[in-house]
Design an enzyme around this catalytic site. Structure first.
Site, PDB file in Angstrom:
ATOM      1  N   ASP B 380       0.835  -1.057   0.114  1.00 12.52           N
ATOM      2  CA  ASP B 380       0.004   0.053   0.001  1.00 12.52           C
ATOM      3  C   ASP B 380       1.055   1.166  -0.039  1.00 12.52           C
ATOM      4  O   ASP B 380       2.196   1.164   0.374  1.00 12.52           O
ATOM      5  CB  ASP B 380      -0.807   0.033   1.326  1.00 12.52           C
ATOM      6  CG  ASP B 380      -1.852   1.013   1.438  1.00 12.52           C
ATOM      7  OD1 ASP B 380      -2.364   1.493   0.361  1.00 12.52           O
ATOM      8  OD2 ASP B 380      -1.910   1.663   2.580  1.00 12.52           O
ATOM      9  N   ASP B 751      -1.772  -0.675   5.941  1.00  8.17           N
ATOM     10  CA  ASP B 751      -1.861  -0.306   7.352  1.00  8.17           C
ATOM     11  C   ASP B 751      -3.503  -0.030   7.701  1.00  8.17           C
ATOM     12  O   ASP B 751      -3.819   0.082   8.798  1.00  8.17           O
ATOM     13  CB  ASP B 751      -1.143   0.915   7.569  1.00  8.17           C
ATOM     14  CG  ASP B 751      -1.728   2.146   6.673  1.00  8.17           C
ATOM     15  OD1 ASP B 751      -2.051   1.978   5.599  1.00  8.17           O
ATOM     16  OD2 ASP B 751      -1.630   3.087   7.224  1.00  8.17           O
ATOM     17  N   ASP B 755      -6.745  -2.266   3.291  1.00  6.34           N
ATOM     18  CA  ASP B 755      -5.745  -3.390   2.928  1.00  6.34           C
ATOM     19  C   ASP B 755      -6.142  -4.675   3.338  1.00  6.34           C
ATOM     20  O   ASP B 755      -5.516  -5.598   3.181  1.00  6.34           O
ATOM     21  CB  ASP B 755      -4.547  -2.893   3.349  1.00  6.34           C
ATOM     22  CG  ASP B 755      -3.842  -1.600   2.694  1.00  6.34           C
ATOM     23  OD1 ASP B 755      -4.115  -1.313   1.570  1.00  6.34           O
ATOM     24  OD2 ASP B 755      -3.726  -0.562   3.738  1.00  6.34           O
TER      25      ASP B 755
END
Lengths: 353, 1012
Positions: B380, B751, B755
């Protein structure tokens, strides 16, 4: 390594300072175990290390090999195979009939020449061949509890098919091993003088003391239709039946020697020993050989060249390797730990590993 | 499908379960059978049980049955005890929750009862800091505006406080009346979606009107949340016990199987087959021997006629004799090792994050080996590569750029002057910044104002607005107060059109309390806002601003507004209400309704927010790249920002060294064409090698995945680097799935809540315990504090774990095979009768005390020091390609056990063989070990000559490695070289160094491009 250790310790110091004021820090506690920093030695196959190892092994092994070979050579051994010779030539085409018959005279006289001086004690062994004392059906067919103590006389489990006599009473000692006890006997004489054979203390002390009870007497032994081997003196406790004890310690391999007795006088070279053999034991049905062995001992035991040869071979190989590695090292030196040989730093074709 | 809850009605107690929470798997009675059943559903255990049962038959057992039953019972007892202990702990925590005293209204009287006795329809009263015992629909709070605050950390891991409001129907009810309230709630059957609750409330007379009142998740208090900053609140229980949202979402995640485990299983199967063959051969040989030779061995006294099973006896004996080929201890040893690997990760000081006081944590203790075999990392961007600490940097208001010189708009005199002179466009811009959000201002006793924001962007905007004298200082129910230059402006919030990742914008509709105007304030991503601009407006400057900011790596938001007239709003409001109270597809309907209002917007300007890179990100990416790991960046952010961040963290190289290939297009044809073009470009070996990466956006990705999956997969395998921007959470998961389907080991790191799916989907999920809450960290297998710890997690922990497991598993087989071979050899000289050479005690001692327990110390084995591995990350290839555990290494161990059987004293030849290999054909690991020992500088200068040659060979190798389609987890590489690892894009990279700097040969991968 040192560099790393100091780096680690300095960071840990630094961090402990900074985290000291913070309460209930979740920072993991430092220990060499948790950080996987326990001291360790990592042997690396450097030329020096490998060559010296080989050299040292070679230097140690060769003398040991020589010594044991020498000791083995000094052992005097007389081996006499008598299974065929002890059958009258006329009966040799049906050996089985000869051995199974109760009528035939199984006494046989052999004459042995002492090749070299033999110091006492001289051990007398019989050697059987192609005899599977380690066969599963055979090796399990005994009951150690029964052998041990009188109160377990009726314990004959696992003794089948020699567990109970035809009258239903338990056989003591039960099982196939005891049933097939070796029953050839030997009488030795030296120029018509009887050579005493000591049959005491031929079994393991521990067997005599612990495994075979001194209150267990043979009962119903060899009383069935099929007689296997020797009969036992019913008035002697098992702990004193040393031939049985020796026999019951089953051999691991199909060719084995078992101690029969000890001659406790010295024999001189070229003396003629006459052996009168009662050739009773049937090895003819499975084509096994029977041998009589007289042997002295040395510090490596009986005559055994294998150990010496093995030591010499390994030692010689090591020495050879050490020398060839030294030569190789000078002929084609190869710097160790040169990262330019690393595949990603250099030749990708060098991927021969 | 629906559930009707009658408020305050005790007649429905039997209809739904009570609030007894039960997470336990077993009861005392069913523990033993159930646990045994579970354990025996595994093949290995069935096999061991069969063996143990056969051993009870004394005719065939070669050794004492205790030698198998003992370890078997021990192993079962250990896992049963572990299960029982876990279950007992679950029981205790359940009991604690169940026995908690809560206030509930029963027959109109408030009573204290245990939490487990709450029934659906009961009214539950909570006080400040109480934990919510079950899912409630809020009907009253101490706050006159009907607001209460909850902390949902236990539910979704987000630490911010959230506001919950009572439904409009209950607004203004007297607390006393709440005891007697009657009504019905129509809500869907229990599900696990904690973000959605689509229900209706109808109160019975005499309580207000008969209107249906829509309920959303904002009207609920979910189980396990905490009531904060609110004196009291009360609500109607709608879901209880295990049917709450939390209870439903609590599931046992599917256990992940590592590549190593799969390989061990495979090898076990092979050994099993080998064992069967041995048993059949020896069994037949034994039967033949018995019928011929044994008949002559009179002392064995074989009966002429045996029982019917006679032929089976000897094969079964051999089966038992050979059963130790599959070591019973391997599972226990491996489990023990694995839990230690996990502990080492937890204990690692160097992966402890001082800023947030979080140590690393391995939630999943079983997959450490996979860390060492990672091939793709999907990361990410926001919060993972960046700090997710948003700072307002620049803005563009009505075509004027602020903050371009100083890099900080807050200090731009021009902007401050504009505010001082109250330019209307600037004022409007600031108003949107301050008002268009869901931030909650909290006033402390000292009078300072702090903000509770759910999104970091909003937080940054509100703070920036406050700096620019537009201070949001109070939000009281629907009334929002802003202090601008000491004058207080009041706005009444009429509706909030919430942000969703599909809409990519949020709006609020407010009524200006001064002039009663109704205004729509919108902020959102440029592509969600700019197309909705009013037709007459020039949006070029805004597009330019967005581009310019994105190139600087800044996050942009477009702010817009529109004045609504009263009628338009009223008409729309009805539709909105209706959409809001639908039960099916509410989100989609709402989006559609919102779309009807969010058009003809007047674009006010663009904000640019900076999100700084985390420490050590470029270095980490570079190191892991060198280790042969491919990186994909999956972000919801826009393309330019993503590319910019990618450039600044070494993710891609700038021109001319790097080349970015764009896949775009809005239609299937366009996407197909651009996909083809990119593949063509990639497949041509360029004369001048470049780092090629492709960029794809969510739209094109969706088309590509739908219609051109094959091509896209091909592309995915060609490319070492990819940037996917504007992707949705489900697309992230899809990409992980795509790579997994090609048998790549994937690691997903992220995080945030968006995700989570990707993290759960990947072979290894790593969560960063960051600012977006702990949601990702909780769903992940590993949670770390900072992105840079990933390097250590993979190179140190992953690599060691793989090496150790590879050794231990093969060693376990080796030692079992060795003793089994001895038994087999012995059977040839014992009449093939299946007798055992060793007695039971020796066998057990060999298996347990001599060979299983001592070798456990290999959990501390290190072939190379951590420093060396970090300096030479390329060494990870050995693990990645499964070089240390695959059929050929296993064959080596197999041969070793055969060799040791024949030549007990065979150490000499083995050592010399090893030495030869070590000196003249040493593997990279050996070389590094040597270098480590010598202690000299390990990085050296290679000579150019072989380098050149190498490339030719490398290139020549390529077609072969290309065609080498991966379908197994191991893959002996054609060479050590990182470049030959099946992607020839990377193959050419060493070239760069020859051409740029001949001295920096140590790093194959591009150094920081900024140098150039």
């Amino acid at each position: 390594m040192n560099l790393k250790a100091t780096a680690a310790s300095s960071t840990s110091d630094g961090t402990s300072d900074s985290s000291a004021p913070r309460r209930n820090s979740k920072k993991p506690k430092y220990s060499r175990f948790t950080q996987q920093e326990l001291p360790a030695c990592k042997p690396i196959l450097t030329p020096g290390w490998v060559i010296s190892t080989f050299a040292v092994v070679g230097i140690i092994f060769i003398p040991i090999g020589l010594a044991s070979l020498f000791a083995s050579q000094r052992v005097v051994e007389i081996v006499d195979r008598y299974d065929i010779d002890c059958i009258p030539e006329t009966l040799r085409n049906d050996k089985l009939a000869f051995i199974q018959s109760r009528e035939t005279n199984k006494t046989c006289t052999r004459s042995l020449t002492v090749p070299m001086d033999m110091k006492s004690p001289i051990y007398v062994y019989y050697e059987l061949d192609n005899f599977y004392q380690n066969h599963r059906r055979y090796v399990k067919s005994r009951n150690d509890k029964q052998l041990q103590s009188k109160k377990n006389e009726n314990e004959t489990s696992s003794c089948d098919p020699e567990a109970n006599a035809s009258n239903g009473l338990p056989i003591v000692p039960c099982g196939l091993i005891a049933w097939s006890l070796f029953n050839d006997t030997y009488r030795f004489s030296l120029s018509s003088k009887v050579l005493e054979v000591n049959k005491k203390n031929i079994a393991w002390k521990s067997d005599q003391g612990h495994k075979f009870g001194d209150d267990v007497y043979p009962k119903n032994f060899q009383s069935g239709g099929l007689i296997g081997g020797a009969k036992l003196n019913a008035s002697k406790p098992l702990s004193e039946q040393e031939d049985l004890i020796v026999w019951m310690r089953t051999a691991a391999l199909p060719t084995f020697r078992k101690l029969w007795g000890k001659i406790e006088v010295d024999l001189e070279a070229n003396e003629q020993i006459t052996v009168v053999i009662q050739n009773n034991y049937n090895t003819y049905s499975f084509g096994g050989k029977k041998k009589l062995v007289l042997s002295t001992t040395s510090w490596i035991g009986g005559k055994n060249d294998f150990l010496g040869v093995a030591y010499l071979t390994v030692g010689g190989l090591c020495l050879f390797l050490a020398i060839s590695f030294i030569l190789l090292y000078f002929a084609r030196p190869r710097p160790l730990g040169d990262p330019s040989f690393l595949s990603w730093n250099s030749d990708p074709a060098g991927h021969m590993n | 499908m629906k559930r009707y809850v009658n408020i305050n009605d005790n007649g429905q107690e039997d209809l739904y379960c009570d609030n007894r929470i039960s997470n336990t798997k077993y009861t005392i009675l069913n523990f033993l059978p159930k646990n045994l059943w579970e354990q025996f559903s595994r093949f290995m255990n069935q096999y061991f049980l069969l063996i143990a049962c056969l051993q009870l038959w004394s005719l065939i057992t070669p050794v004492n049955p205790a030698s198998t039953w003992g370890p078997l019972i021990f192993i079962f007892a250990v896992s049963a005890t572990k299960e029982a202990w876990d279950d007992y702990n679950r029981y205790l925590s359940d009991k604690q929750a169940n026995d908690k005293e809560v206030w509930v209204v029963k027959q109109g009287i408030k009573k204290q009862i245990q939490a487990q006795d709450i029934h659906v329809g009961n009214i539950v009263w909570l006080r400040e800091n109480d934990e919510v015992p079950c899912d409630l629909v809020l009907i009253g709070t101490s706050d006159p505006q009907g607001i209460c605050y909850v902390e949902t950390a236990a539910l979704d891991g987000e630490t911010d406080m959230k506001t919950r409001v009572i439904p409009s129907a209950c607004m203004g009810l007297d607390p006393e009346l709440l005891h007697k309230i009657k009504g019905a709630i129509e809500c869907p059957n229990p599900d696990k979606d904690i973000r959605r609750f689509e229900a209706n409330l109808r109160l019975f007379p005499p309580f207000i009107d008969n209107d249906l009142c829509p309920l959303t998740i904002n009207n609920t208090l979910l189980q396990s949340c905490y009531l904060r900053n609110t004196e009291w609140a009360c609500g109607v229980a709608v879901y209880t016990g295990n049917e709450t949202k939390l209870g439903m979402s609590r599931g046992i995640p599917e256990p992940k199987l590592t590549a190593v485990d799969a390989m061990i299983d495979k090898l076990t199967g092979a050994i099993f087959l080998f064992q069967i063959v041995v048993v059949i051969v020896l069994g037949i040989a034994g039967d033949v021997w018995k019928d011929t030779e044994a008949q002559k061995q009179w002392y064995v006294l074989y009966p002429k006629e045996g029982p019917w099973y006679e032929l089976l006896v000897i094969p079964l004996r051999f089966e038992l004799l050979c059963s130790i080929m599959i070591p019973i201890s391997i599972k226990v040893s491996l489990d023990l090792m694995k839990s230690l690997y996990a502990k080492f990760i937890d204990w690692d000081e160097e992966m402890y994050d001082h800023d947030t006081n979080t140590p690393s944590h391995a939630t999943n203790t079983a997959i450490s080996e996979d860390l060492g075999q990672v091939e793709y990392i999907l990361t990410d961007k926001t919060g993972t590569l960046t700090e997710n600490r948003m700072i307002f940097r620049r803005c563009c208001i009505n075509g004027t750029f602020y903050g371009n010189e100083s890099g900080d708009a807050l200090k731009d005199m021009e902007l401050l002057d504009a505010i001082g002179s109250k330019r209307p466009d600037v004022i409007r811009f600031l108003t949107v910044m301050a008002v268009c959000n869901t931030v909650i201002p909290l006033k402390s006793k000292k009078g300072t104002i702090s903000y509770k924001a759910q999104s970091q962007d909003e937080d940054a905007l509100v703070h920036a607005a406050a700096h620019l004298h537009m201070v949001l200082f109070n939000k009281n129910g629907n009334i929002l107060e802003v202090n601008f230059n000491a004058s207080i402006l009041q706005y009444e919030i009429l509706d909030t059109l919430e942000f969703t990742s599909d809409r990519k914008r949020m709006s609020v509709i407010v009524r200006d309390c001064q002039n009663r105007d109704i205004i729509l304030l919108t902020k959102g991503a440029d592509e969600a806002v700019l197309p909705n601009a009013s037709s007459g407006q020039q949006i070029r400057t805004h597009v330019e601003a967005v581009e310019q900011y994105a190139q600087l790596g800044l996050r942009t938001l477009c702010l817009a507004w529109r004045e609504l007239n009263e009628d338009e709003y009223r008409e729309w409001s009805l539709m909105f209400k209706e959409a809001n109270s639908t039960l099916v597809d509410r989100e989609w309907k709402l989006a559609e309704v919102c779309q009807r209002l969010e058009h003809d917007l007047e674009i006010l300007g663009v904000t640019a927010i900076e999100d700084r890179l985390q420490d050590g990100v470029p270095e980490t990416i570079e190191t892991l790249r060198k280790a042969g790991i491919n990186f994909w960046m999956l972000t919801g952010d826009k393309q330019d920002t993503a590319i910019q961040i990618a450039l600044s963290c070494n993710f891609i190289s700038p021109e001319p060294k790097g080349q970015l290939l764009l896949i775009d297009g809005k239609t299937e044809d366009e996407v197909s064409k651009s996909l083809e073009r990119v593949i063509r470009t990639m497949s041509i070996t360029p004369s001048e090698p470049k780092d090629v990466a492709f960029v794809v956006d969510g739209w094109a990705l969706e088309i590509a995945l739908k219609h051109h999956q094959k091509d896209f997969t091909k592309l995915a395998m060609l490319s070492r680097t990819a940037i996917c921007c504007r992707v949705t959470p489900s697309q992230k998961a899809q990409l992980v799935e795509l790579l997994k389907s090609r048998e790549y080991r994937t690691l997903a790191i992220g995080d945030g809540g968006n995700d989570v799916r990707m993290i759960q989907q990947a072979d290894i999920g790593v969560g960063i315990s960051g600012r977006e809450g702990l949601q990702a960290a909780r769903a992940a297998d590993y949670s770390i504090g900072k992105f840079r710890f990933l390097k250590r997690l993979i190179l140190v922990h992953g690599r060691y774990s793989y090496n150790r497991t590879a050794f231990l598993s093969q060693y376990s087989f080796y030692k079992s095979l060795l003793i089994c071979f001895i038994q087999i050899l012995f059977s040839f000289i014992s009449g093939v009768s299946g007798s055992s050479l060793f007695n039971s005690v020796s066998l057990m001692a060999y298996n347990v005390f001599y060979t299983s327990i001592p070798v456990l110390v290999s959990v501390l084995d290190k072939d190379l020091s951590e420093r060396t591995v970090m300096e030479h990350p390329q060494i990870l290839f050995y693990c990645q390609a499964g070089r240390l555990l695959n059929p050929s290494t296993f064959a080596g161990w197999f041969g070793r056990s055969l060799f040791h059987l024949i030549v007990a004293a065979g150490m000499g030849p083995v050592l010399s063989l090893k030495y030869f290999r070590y000196t003249y054909r040493s593997s990279a690991i050996n070389k590094l070990q040597q270098a480590e020992r010598l202690g000299g500088p390990i990085v050296s200068l290679g000579n150019v000559e072989p380098q050149m040659k190498s490339i030719d060979k490398d290139v020549a190798l390529l077609p072969m490695s290309q065609s080498n389609n991966r379908n197994t987890a191991y893959e002996p590489l054609p060479s050590d070289s990182p470049t030959s690892s099946r992607r020839f894009l990377g193959s050419a990279t060493p070239f760069d160094f020859l051409q740029t700097t001949q001295l920096r040969l140590s790093s194959t991968y591009s150094r920081n491009f900024k140098d150039n």
